[in-house]
Design a protein around this motif. Structure first.
Motif, PDB file in Angstrom:
ATOM      1  N   GLY A   1      27.716  99.384  27.185  1.00  0.00           N
ATOM      2  CA  GLY A   1      27.147  99.832  25.959  1.00  0.00           C
ATOM      3  C   GLY A   1      25.699  99.258  25.956  1.00  0.00           C
TER       4      GLY A   1
ATOM      5  N   GLU B   1      27.479 106.552  31.678  1.00  0.00           N
ATOM      6  CA  GLU B   1      28.008 105.309  31.487  1.00  0.00           C
ATOM      7  C   GLU B   1      29.348 105.615  30.602  1.00  0.00           C
ATOM      8  N   MET B   2      29.142 106.405  29.576  1.00  0.00           N
ATOM      9  CA  MET B   2      30.218 106.778  28.690  1.00  0.00           C
ATOM     10  C   MET B   2      31.301 107.418  29.131  1.00  0.00           C
ATOM     11  N   SER B   3      30.772 108.451  30.062  1.00  0.00           N
ATOM     12  CA  SER B   3      31.822 109.070  30.758  1.00  0.00           C
ATOM     13  C   SER B   3      32.654 108.453  31.671  1.00  0.00           C
TER      14      SER B   3
ATOM     15  N   ILE C   1      30.093  99.688  20.280  1.00  0.00           N
ATOM     16  CA  ILE C   1      30.983 100.295  21.554  1.00  0.00           C
ATOM     17  C   ILE C   1      31.596  99.340  22.254  1.00  0.00           C
TER      18      ILE C   1
END
Ligand SMILES: Nc1ncnc2c1ncn2[C@@H]1O[C@H](COP(=O)(O)OP(=O)(O)OP(=O)(O)O)[C@@H](O)[C@H]1O
Length: 880
Positions: free
Chosen positions: A696, A673-675, A707
């Motif tokens: 987030g 998700e974060m990438s 986030i």
């Protein structure tokens, strides 16, 4: 033999060598072991002069293509070694050589390929930051070239084309691109070529030679050094593998990556453009809804439209005008679609002709297709839009080619070219004569016998046949004195003598050799015809391209009519204003009930970011995806599912939707998700459209909220990004940002509480939702009652200490400065919508129940449908 095998194998060390011996192709040593394992073939051994027998396996020659295809699909290169005539030696003497190398991106066996998608070979040449990308499909003659300075764009281009094979220089591996990801997502096999393939001078020369030009200017390649290297290497690689001229690569199309909207692979996947996210089905994708094309060429073109929406308003308008004209003139459009029905895949047919693999049936398919072209060209005369007019201009009726095939080949020929029996009567006198020899031979012999009896008066002579003399005249001894001088005696028997005549021998030759000569002659005539047609490759390719475009625009117009789509307005102000928009796929998949339309308003000023809240299952994801899909549809030149739509062109669409594990790459859900978020924030511009769904949620509440919060601030801030964004979240605290940061607005998807339950209204309204209704949705999903009751208890306890207070501390601002937040009590919103539910009769509900197509419902849809019906029933009875 083994020595020759080993020598040949050395020349094609990176290939599996299929070595033809009699009726078999054989493999030895490591190749045999690998092939036997991959194809499940029996492994045996062969004497090879060594103490140990050589491992060996074989496949029969008539079935070789299917074995070969499997190996190629598994990412191998296969070299075929056969006997060929040796031009340096006397006629009939042969030598063995590699006649063809088949690789994933150069497989010409189109029967095994999906007709609705291209089979691309991509060549990437990297030099410093620059990359040249040449992409070719030898089954259709498509040849494209571009350059980029950005690694990210290189990756996007690779993923967009999803090539079957990538050939590259060794610098490609150093680009930092995740090659495993590329392999996983495209299924491509990557082969590194040595640097000689990319030699600048040689590349330039081979391009000039191939396209018969004096310089590269005319081809549009003059300023493309890296593109030239990629193109030159592609030509050399293809020549080496195909071992023949690349006659069907008649044109090359340089393009600029900036010509198209950037869609990364996540976005293509999340928006389910060509296949669904989970089952990877075509059904349920946007392509499934839009593709009503009649030809394989049209299907491929439409797929490429979807994968590369336009960004130039003039080009988009030109397509839209073409679709509109076809939409308004439904009679001629349907006529056109009818004419397109019998048209085969001309692009692949002409490639088979150019590569000399076409059989007589392929030529008949070509004739049938070309037979439709004049009617299509005439029908297009009814349309005046510039695009349709230029398409009509491009169409060559090709009547000469059509009539040539018609005269030469019978209507229903056999597939095998070596069987004969396909040349039409009247096309060649010799063929006709040989055919008569086969069928009329007996009559000819009877005629000679009768004539000779008459001439000689020997009534008892007979024409007979044996293997030693062939045909002969047998005359009883009693006629010995009457034998004419021109009879040649061959044998004397007790009672008779046997004679031959030159005429009889000639006839014998004709009759007995007819079959073999006929087959050879038909083959020669076929090859001659195929070569003549091959000379028309460019004309046929241009016509094929025009027919594919006609097909795509007709399909878009037909879908627009069937699904009640409207022509979108296109603007360059960046404002998106969709009224009563619908999700093009969900509305088609719904087996019961109506899709509830919703508006989307986004611009670069007051409406930059929409924070969308609402319970699970309310329809947040559907709403956001529909907005993105409508923008994308407009930019491919399609009408859109809405009452009206004004679309400000976007340069990129990014989506971050749902949680997707990427266990293969060792990344957790949150890491993935974060990438994706990182990628979006780095790549997006102020002209992009961002769809961010529950950023987030994959981590702890505090971290997740922080986030999400920071991301909203970043995308909304025009000094940082300022991109148009739809942001769905379960963090209700984010609604605090409305009024605090300019351009942020709260929306929620309305639901209505009904006692302990909720009714989904699917309507987006201004304001933030004040409850998440998670427990109600859990109940809907069948979570046991005791768990639900306990969850309610806990929710009541937790509410006192929830993080809202904390958030208020952070956002403590002067209340007076803030516009009043519009929190809706959902009970108050959209009462009209609710009355819809209240006015149905029992009969309506029963009818709706009967109309449900249960076999096409997902379990979730089924649950939803039952729930909706149950609610209608409850409403009725509680109201009664
Ligand atoms: N406008 C609409 N009209 C009719 N049905 C709809 C509409 N929007 C959504 N639905 C139906 O509701 C279902 C749930 O919608 P969706 O997945 O968008 O909800 P969600 O709010 O994103 O849920 P979650 O927060 O749990 O991800 C969809 O599968 C669709 O069948």
């Amino acid at each position: 033999m083994m020595k020759l095998y080993v020598e040949t194998k050395r020349q094609v060390a990176d290939c599996i060598l299929f070595y033809r011996l009699g009726d078999f192709y054989e493999m030895f040593f490591d190749d045999a072991v690998m092939v036997s394992q991959e194809l499940g073939l029996t492994l045996t051994g062969k004497e090879c002069g060594l103490p140990e027998r050589a491992p060996m396996c074989g496949v029969p020659h008539h079935a070789v293509e299917s074995y070969l295809n499997k190996l190629v699909q598994n990412g191998h290169k296969v070299a075929i070694c056969e006997q060929v005539e040796d031009p340096k030696k006397a006629v009939g003497l042969v030598k063995r050589e590699v006649v063809r190398i088949v690789t994933p991106g150069t497989n010409l066996d189109t029967d095994d390929l999906d007709a609705s998608r291209n089979n691309y070979l991509m060549c990437v040449f990297c030099l410093g930051e620059k990359s040249g990308i040449a992409t070719v499909d030898i089954t259709t003659g498509t040849f494209l070239v571009t350059e980029t300075d950005s690694r990210r764009k290189l990756r996007d281009e690779i993923l967009r084309f999803s090539p079957a094979e990538i050939i590259c220089n060794d610098a490609f591996e150093l680009t930092g691109l995740n090659l495993q990801e590329i392999k996983d997502q495209t299924g491509a096999t990557i082969f590194t070529l040595d640097s000689t393939y990319f030699d600048d001078e040689e590349c330039r020369q081979s391009i000039k030679d191939h396209f018969h030009v004096g310089n590269l200017q005319g081809l549009g390649l003059a300023d493309m050094d890296a593109g030239v290297a990629a193109t030159g290497a592609t030509l050399r690689y293809l020549t080496e593998t195909q071992k023949t001229k690349l006659e069907n690569l008649t044109t090359i199309e340089p393009y600029s990556i900036g010509k198209y909207m950037v869609l990364d692979s996540f976005t293509r996947r999340n928006l389910e453009l060509t296949e669904t996210l989970r089952e990877k089905n075509r059904r349920g994708s946007l392509l499934w809804v839009l593709d009503k094309t009649k030809t394989a060429m049209g299907a491929r073109l439409l797929r490429s439209f979807l994968e590369q929406p336009l960004v130039d308003s003039e080009e988009i308008e030109a397509r839209l005008t073409a679709v509109e004209e076809l939409n308004q003139n439904a009679i001629t459009r349907e006529e056109l679609r009818e004419y397109l029905g019998p048209v085969y895949d001309l692009e692949r047919l002409i490639s088979r002709i150019a590569f000399m693999t076409a059989n007589p049936r392929d030529l008949i398919a070509l004739k049938t297709s070309l037979g439709m072209v004049p009617a299509i060209k005439t029908a297009l005369q009814e349309f005046q839009s510039p695009l349709l007019s230029s398409i009509r201009e491009e169409i060559d009726p090709l009547e000469d080619v059509c009539s040539l095939i018609g005269k030469a080949i019978v209507d229903d020929p056999p597939v095998a070219v070596r069987e004969g029996g396909f040349i039409r009567e009247g096309y060649s006198e010799e063929v006709d004569h040989l055919r008569s020899a086969k069928t009329d031979g007996k009559q000819w012999l009877a005629d000679i016998e009768a004539r000779e009896k008459e001439r000689t008066g020997i009534q008892k002579m007979k024409i007979r046949y044996n293997k030693v003399f062939g045909y002969y005249l047998e005359i009883p001894n009693s006629y010995r004195g009457e034998i004419p001088q021109d009879y040649i005696r061959k044998q004397t028997l007790v009672n008779a003598e046997r004679y031959i005549t030159p005429e009889l021998k000639k006839l014998e030759e004709t009759i007995l050799g007819a079959q073999d000569r006929l087959v050879q002659l038909e083959y020669d005539l076929f090859v001659e015809l195929r070569n003549k047609i091959s000379d028309c490759t460019l004309r046929i390719q241009q016509t094929a391209k025009a027919l594919a475009q006609t097909d795509v625009f007709c399909s878009l117009a037909a879908v627009a009519e069937r699904n009640r789509y409207v022509r979108p307005k296109i603007n360059t102000r960046g404002a998106i204003d969709i009224r009563e928009g619908r999700h093009p796929v969900v509305e088609q998949m719904m087996s019961s009930g109506e899709f509830i339309p919703n508006d989307t308003v986004l611009d670069n000023h007051k409406n930059r970011v929409s924070i969308i809240t609402g319970p699970n299952m309310a329809g947040k994801s559907t709403y956001m995806r529909q907005s993105a899909l409508i923008v994308l549809m407009a930019q491919i030149g399609s009408f859109v599912p809405a009452r009206s739509a004004d679309i400000g062109i976007v340069d990129r669409i990014f989506t971050r939707v749902g949680a997707s594990d990427d266990l293969a790459s060792g990344q957790s859900t949150f890491m993935v998700e974060m990438s994706e978020v990182a990628n979006i924030l780095r790549q997006a511009t102020k002209n992009s459209l961002l769809i961010l769904d529950e950023i987030g949620r994959g981590t702890s509440t505090y971290d997740g909220l922080s986030i999400a919060w920071a991301v909203v601030e970043h995308v909304a801030d025009t000094k940082k990004l300022g991109a148009k964004t739809l942001f769905a979240t379960h963090y209700h605290e984010l609604t605090e940002l409305e009024g605090k940061i300019p351009g942020i607005n709260n929306y929620c998807i309305a639901v209505r509480e009904k006692g302990d339950d909720i009714v989904f209204l699917r309507k987006i309204v201004r304001g933030g939702a004040d409850k998440s209704y998670g427990i109600q949705v859990a109940k809907l999903a069948g979570v046991p009652d005791d768990v639900i009751s306990r969850a309610k208890e806990l929710a009541a306890e937790l509410s006192d200490s929830d993080i809202t207070e904390k958030v208020q501390e952070i956002t403590e601002t002067d209340e007076a400065e803030r516009p009043k937040k519009k929190h809706h009590k959902v009970d108050e919103v959209d009462m009209n919508q609710m009355s819809l539910f209240d006015t149905v009769s029992d009969a309506d509900i029963v009818r709706e129940l009967m109309e449900i197509d249960v076999s096409h419902l997902t379990p979730l849809d089924a649950l939803n449908t039952i729930y909706a019906l149950q609610n209608k029933m409850k409403n009725r009875w509680s109201g009664a």
